[in-house]
Design a protein around this motif. Structure first.
Motif, PDB file in Angstrom:
ATOM      1  N   GLY A  13      71.035  25.996  -8.445  1.00  0.00           N
ATOM      2  CA  GLY A  13      72.124  25.273  -7.811  1.00  0.00           C
ATOM      3  C   GLY A  13      72.965  24.536  -8.829  1.00  0.00           C
ATOM      4  N   MET A  14      72.523  24.550 -10.087  1.00  0.00           N
ATOM      5  CA  MET A  14      73.234  23.843 -11.147  1.00  0.00           C
ATOM      6  C   MET A  14      73.423  24.729 -12.373  1.00  0.00           C
ATOM      7  SD  MET A  14      73.874  20.729 -10.075  1.00  0.00           S
ATOM      8  CE  MET A  14      74.032  19.664 -11.505  1.00  0.00           C
ATOM      9  N   GLY A  15      73.322  26.046 -12.186  1.00  0.00           N
ATOM     10  CA  GLY A  15      73.359  26.952 -13.331  1.00  0.00           C
ATOM     11  C   GLY A  15      74.610  26.836 -14.176  1.00  0.00           C
ATOM     12  N   THR A  16      75.777  26.915 -13.549  1.00  0.00           N
ATOM     13  CA  THR A  16      77.034  26.828 -14.285  1.00  0.00           C
ATOM     14  C   THR A  16      77.198  25.444 -14.908  1.00  0.00           C
ATOM     15  OG1 THR A  16      78.011  28.418 -12.761  1.00  0.00           O
ATOM     16  CG2 THR A  16      79.519  27.120 -14.117  1.00  0.00           C
TER      17      THR A  16
ATOM     18  N   LEU B 149      71.079  14.851 -10.268  1.00  0.00           N
ATOM     19  CA  LEU B 149      71.299  15.570 -11.521  1.00  0.00           C
ATOM     20  C   LEU B 149      72.614  15.140 -12.151  1.00  0.00           C
ATOM     21  CD1 LEU B 149      70.148  19.195 -10.648  1.00  0.00           C
ATOM     22  CD2 LEU B 149      69.064  17.616 -12.230  1.00  0.00           C
ATOM     23  N   GLY B 150      73.638  14.983 -11.300  1.00  0.00           N
ATOM     24  CA  GLY B 150      74.924  14.582 -11.840  1.00  0.00           C
ATOM     25  C   GLY B 150      74.953  13.132 -12.277  1.00  0.00           C
ATOM     26  N   LYS B 151      74.376  12.240 -11.440  1.00  0.00           N
ATOM     27  CA  LYS B 151      74.445  10.821 -11.740  1.00  0.00           C
ATOM     28  C   LYS B 151      73.457  10.396 -12.824  1.00  0.00           C
ATOM     29  CE  LYS B 151      75.870   9.841  -6.992  1.00  0.00           C
ATOM     30  NZ  LYS B 151      75.479   9.239  -5.703  1.00  0.00           N
ATOM     31  N   GLY B 152      72.425  11.193 -13.013  1.00  0.00           N
ATOM     32  CA  GLY B 152      71.393  10.808 -13.969  1.00  0.00           C
ATOM     33  C   GLY B 152      71.696  11.187 -15.387  1.00  0.00           C
ATOM     34  N   PHE B 153      72.857  11.739 -15.653  1.00  0.00           N
ATOM     35  CA  PHE B 153      73.203  12.155 -17.011  1.00  0.00           C
ATOM     36  C   PHE B 153      74.527  11.541 -17.425  1.00  0.00           C
ATOM     37  CE2 PHE B 153      75.126  15.049 -20.088  1.00  0.00           C
ATOM     38  CZ  PHE B 153      74.110  15.104 -21.038  1.00  0.00           C
ATOM     39  N   GLN B 154      74.506  10.808 -18.519  1.00  0.00           N
ATOM     40  CA  GLN B 154      75.710  10.187 -19.049  1.00  0.00           C
ATOM     41  C   GLN B 154      76.296  11.101 -20.111  1.00  0.00           C
ATOM     42  OE1 GLN B 154      77.095   7.237 -17.963  1.00  0.00           O
ATOM     43  NE2 GLN B 154      78.830   7.756 -19.271  1.00  0.00           N
TER      44      GLN B 154
ATOM     45  N   ILE C 176      80.906  24.238  -9.984  1.00  0.00           N
ATOM     46  CA  ILE C 176      80.837  23.294 -11.092  1.00  0.00           C
ATOM     47  C   ILE C 176      80.631  21.917 -10.476  1.00  0.00           C
ATOM     48  CG2 ILE C 176      82.003  22.393 -13.144  1.00  0.00           C
ATOM     49  CD1 ILE C 176      83.817  24.875 -13.015  1.00  0.00           C
ATOM     50  N   ARG C 177      79.612  21.209 -10.945  1.00  0.00           N
ATOM     51  CA  ARG C 177      79.277  19.921 -10.344  1.00  0.00           C
ATOM     52  C   ARG C 177      79.079  18.849 -11.409  1.00  0.00           C
ATOM     53  NH1 ARG C 177      77.086  20.585  -4.850  1.00  0.00           N
ATOM     54  NH2 ARG C 177      76.909  22.797  -4.334  1.00  0.00           N
ATOM     55  N   GLY C 178      79.076  17.609 -10.949  1.00  0.00           N
ATOM     56  CA  GLY C 178      78.686  16.470 -11.777  1.00  0.00           C
ATOM     57  C   GLY C 178      79.438  16.349 -13.090  1.00  0.00           C
ATOM     58  N   PRO C 179      78.715  16.051 -14.179  1.00  0.00           N
ATOM     59  CA  PRO C 179      79.348  15.792 -15.468  1.00  0.00           C
ATOM     60  C   PRO C 179      80.032  17.016 -16.068  1.00  0.00           C
ATOM     61  CG  PRO C 179      76.954  15.853 -15.677  1.00  0.00           C
ATOM     62  CD  PRO C 179      77.247  15.838 -14.221  1.00  0.00           C
ATOM     63  N   ALA C 180      79.704  18.210 -15.605  1.00  0.00           N
ATOM     64  CA  ALA C 180      80.387  19.395 -16.123  1.00  0.00           C
ATOM     65  C   ALA C 180      81.864  19.386 -15.743  1.00  0.00           C
ATOM     66  CB  ALA C 180      79.713  20.661 -15.607  1.00  0.00           C
TER      67      ALA C 180
ATOM     68  N   VAL D 160      67.691  19.455 -17.804  1.00  0.00           N
ATOM     69  CA  VAL D 160      67.497  20.883 -17.561  1.00  0.00           C
ATOM     70  C   VAL D 160      66.214  21.135 -16.768  1.00  0.00           C
ATOM     71  CG1 VAL D 160      67.013  23.093 -18.688  1.00  0.00           C
ATOM     72  CG2 VAL D 160      68.862  21.640 -19.531  1.00  0.00           C
ATOM     73  N   GLU D 161      65.148  20.449 -17.124  1.00  0.00           N
ATOM     74  CA  GLU D 161      63.889  20.634 -16.398  1.00  0.00           C
ATOM     75  C   GLU D 161      64.018  20.191 -14.947  1.00  0.00           C
ATOM     76  OE1 GLU D 161      60.969  18.610 -18.725  1.00  0.00           O
ATOM     77  OE2 GLU D 161      60.730  20.285 -20.136  1.00  0.00           O
ATOM     78  N   ASN D 162      64.807  19.173 -14.711  1.00  0.00           N
ATOM     79  CA  ASN D 162      65.065  18.739 -13.335  1.00  0.00           C
ATOM     80  C   ASN D 162      65.821  19.825 -12.570  1.00  0.00           C
ATOM     81  OD1 ASN D 162      64.973  17.011 -11.183  1.00  0.00           O
ATOM     82  ND2 ASN D 162      66.621  15.681 -11.876  1.00  0.00           N
ATOM     83  N   ALA D 163      66.785  20.453 -13.233  1.00  0.00           N
ATOM     84  CA  ALA D 163      67.535  21.536 -12.597  1.00  0.00           C
ATOM     85  C   ALA D 163      66.620  22.715 -12.282  1.00  0.00           C
ATOM     86  CB  ALA D 163      68.679  21.987 -13.504  1.00  0.00           C
ATOM     87  N   GLN D 164      65.693  23.002 -13.187  1.00  0.00           N
ATOM     88  CA  GLN D 164      64.778  24.115 -12.963  1.00  0.00           C
ATOM     89  C   GLN D 164      63.825  23.868 -11.786  1.00  0.00           C
ATOM     90  OE1 GLN D 164      63.118  24.510 -16.998  1.00  0.00           O
ATOM     91  NE2 GLN D 164      63.993  26.563 -17.060  1.00  0.00           N
ATOM     92  N   SER D 165      63.634  22.628 -11.451  1.00  0.00           N
ATOM     93  CA  SER D 165      62.691  22.305 -10.372  1.00  0.00           C
ATOM     94  C   SER D 165      63.287  22.515  -8.986  1.00  0.00           C
ATOM     95  CB  SER D 165      62.239  20.843 -10.497  1.00  0.00           C
ATOM     96  OG  SER D 165      63.292  19.950 -10.162  1.00  0.00           O
ATOM     97  N   THR D 166      64.598  22.732  -8.900  1.00  0.00           N
ATOM     98  CA  THR D 166      65.283  22.808  -7.611  1.00  0.00           C
ATOM     99  C   THR D 166      64.658  23.798  -6.632  1.00  0.00           C
ATOM    100  OG1 THR D 166      67.358  22.138  -8.641  1.00  0.00           O
ATOM    101  CG2 THR D 166      67.505  23.157  -6.473  1.00  0.00           C
TER     102      THR D 166
END
Length: 515
Positions: free
Chosen positions: A400-403, A496-501, A148-152, A438-444
């Motif tokens: 890498g950000m699925g959960t 991904l984490g910092k770019g989402f408020q 679990i990472r970032g804003p989650a 989400v599209e950014n996560a899919q690009s990983t």
């Protein structure tokens, strides 16, 4: 506003016990905010500790505040005084435009994994009835280590389960790269302050699923062992036919949180082959007993010619989680492997000639009870909703950000449903807020770390020469401190984490139990 009842079980003026305070505004629910409830507490001279223990329960057309078991010293207020307090405190703007939550049809969520229960929790916090439908007979126990990472993480904290999640995290110290003989080529320590292979919140999927189920089982109705056979959308509802029960049920909305092969998506959107994007990768997962559970927990990664590798991760449950992966030259082979009748035999066939201790790991296939495998793919839709049906969850198993994505889509979708009377507006705003993320996560998997080489290519070398280059590169990174590749990947996850408020929603109405 009408004051309906003020009942006092005791006649004692010194320590009366408030039994039931029932307020109603023209038949609509009164949604008390925490500040409004604190105002009542202040006027009754209730201590903050006592007042925080007062259970709240939604009844039809009303909001009950039950305090029959709370002893508190307070000054007696007359009817007119209480009426005056609440008349000044309750925000009645647009209250006649609100729908009574308990009079609405429930919302159906398909999938009891991670996204589904998180979504159900927040919908319940907003006063909505929820039913979770799970095809399996019980919670699915199979699954690998996830993070679990970032804003989650913030969402987990808001749910009040962060201490429980942290307690269940895997004590993984980092990752080790080995060769055919088990010789160590590189070692990367876990760093909770950086985006490394091992995150701060690493947890076995089974444990997180159980935590979320425990958090929601008393407030959400679960139906196990069934699935949607037919779906008919009407003007104000969606009617679904349960396949095994052969029973029709009506719901205000249907949310698909049932993964890559989502039946909900197929029923609502049709068989859209353009939406399915194979990444040309086949993965087999399972766990076996850890012969040395007392040793330090290090993830071990071993790659072999033929675009193959295996990742072994010990956990605190006395197990070793095994993940075999291949990216065949022909992407169709990945699909063929996934559709094979005897998937364990296919796994042995594909990876059987690898060295290190792969033979020993494959022997564990005979005893494991939680084996599963699948083709790695992504779902890319032009719209995440259609009519009264929407989708939530992880769009890519190896992003890498699925959960993290699954938790965020659940939280934002619930918030928009609660905040917007029109489901079409809620679905549109939900997608607007998250599509770029989400599209950014899919690009990983497609991030290029070298010319014409993506992350997925790098960890699946085609030749022995490619394997040697890969190990040598990681050796130099480890020994020299030049962390270009790791930094690039970590920077992507960090962005991904910092770019989402994380949006803030008013989840005001809380029910004791969906009845």
């Amino acid at each position: 506003m009408s004051f309906l009842r003020w009942q006092d079980r005791r006649n004692s003026v010194i320590a009366p016990c408030v039994h039931c305070l029932l307020l109603r505004v023209r038949g609509w629910n009164v949604c008390w905010s925490s500040s409004q409830l604190k105002t009542l507490a202040g006027h009754l001279y209730l201590s903050a500790a006592s007042f925080s223990k007062i259970p709240r329960r939604s009844g039809k057309g009303c909001q009950d505040i039950l305090c029959s078991d709370i002893e508190a010293t307070c000054c007696w207020l007359g009817r007119d005084q209480v009426y005056s307090i609440f008349q000044s405190q309750v925000h009645t703007n647009d209250i006649n435009e609100m729908n009574t939550p308990n009079e609405q049809l429930p919302i159906l969520i398909c999938g009891a994994g991670i996204t589904g229960p998180v979504l159900a929790y927040w919908l319940h916090r907003g006063g909505r009835k929820v039913v979770i439908l799970e095809r399996a007979e019980s919670l699915r126990t199979a699954g690998q280590q996830i993070d679990i990472r970032g804003p989650a993480i913030d969402v987990v904290r808001l749910m009040g389960i962060e201490p429980t999640v942290r307690k269940a995290t895997v004590p993984e110290k980092g990752a080790v790269i080995v060769d055919d003989e088990g010789k160590e080529w590189a070692r990367f320590d876990a760093d909770p302050k950086a985006e490394t292979f091992t995150a701060e919140y690493e947890i076995v999927r089974t444990d997180l699923v159980q935590i979320l189920y425990d958090q929601t089982k008393s407030i959400v109705d679960y139906i196990f062992g069934d699935y949607v056979e037919k779906m008919e959308e009407k003007e104000d509802r969606v009617s679904i036919l349960l396949a095994n029960r052969q029973e029709w049920m009506d719901f205000s909305l249907v949310i698909g949180a049932d993964g890559l092969g989502s039946r909900t998506r197929r029923l609502a959107f049709g068989e859209d082959n353009d939406a399915f994007h194979s990444l040309g990768q086949f993965i087999s997962y399972y766990t076996i007993p850890n012969p040395k559970p007392e040793e330090d927990h290090w993830a071990t990664f071993y790659s072999y010619a033929g675009r193959r590798n295996v990742l072994v991760r010990p956990n605190q449950r006395g197990e070793m989680a095994i993940c075999f992966s291949i990216r065949p030259k022909d992407r169709e082979d990945a699909r063929r492997y996934a559709k094979a009748e005897d998937k364990k035999a296919v796994t042995r066939e594909i990876f059987g000639d690898m060295k290190w201790k792969v033979k020993e790991l494959l022997e564990g296939l005979d005893q494991t009870e939680n084996f599963y495998c699948h083709e790695i793919a992504q779902i890319r839709l032009k719209s995440w909703s259609k009519g009264r049906v929407a989708l939530a969850g992880c769009p890519s198993p190896i992003s890498g950000m699925g959960t993290t994505v699954g938790i965020l889509t659940a939280y934002v979708l619930a918030g928009e449903i609660i905040a917007n009377a029109d489901h079409a507006d809620a679905f549109r705003l939900y997608e607007d807020k998250l599509r770029a993320y989400v599209e950014n996560a899919q690009s990983t998997p497609n991030i290029k770390v070298l010319p014409n080489t993506t992350i997925a290519d790098l960890v699946h070398p085609e030749s022995r020469w490619g394997v040697s280059i890969f190990r040598s590169l990681l050796y130099l990174i480890n020994k020299s401190g030049v962390i270009y590749l790791l930094a690039k990947f970590g920077a992507h996850l960090g962005s991904l984490g910092k770019g989402f408020q994380l949006p803030t929603y008013q989840f005001e109405v809380v029910s004791q139990r969906n009845e």
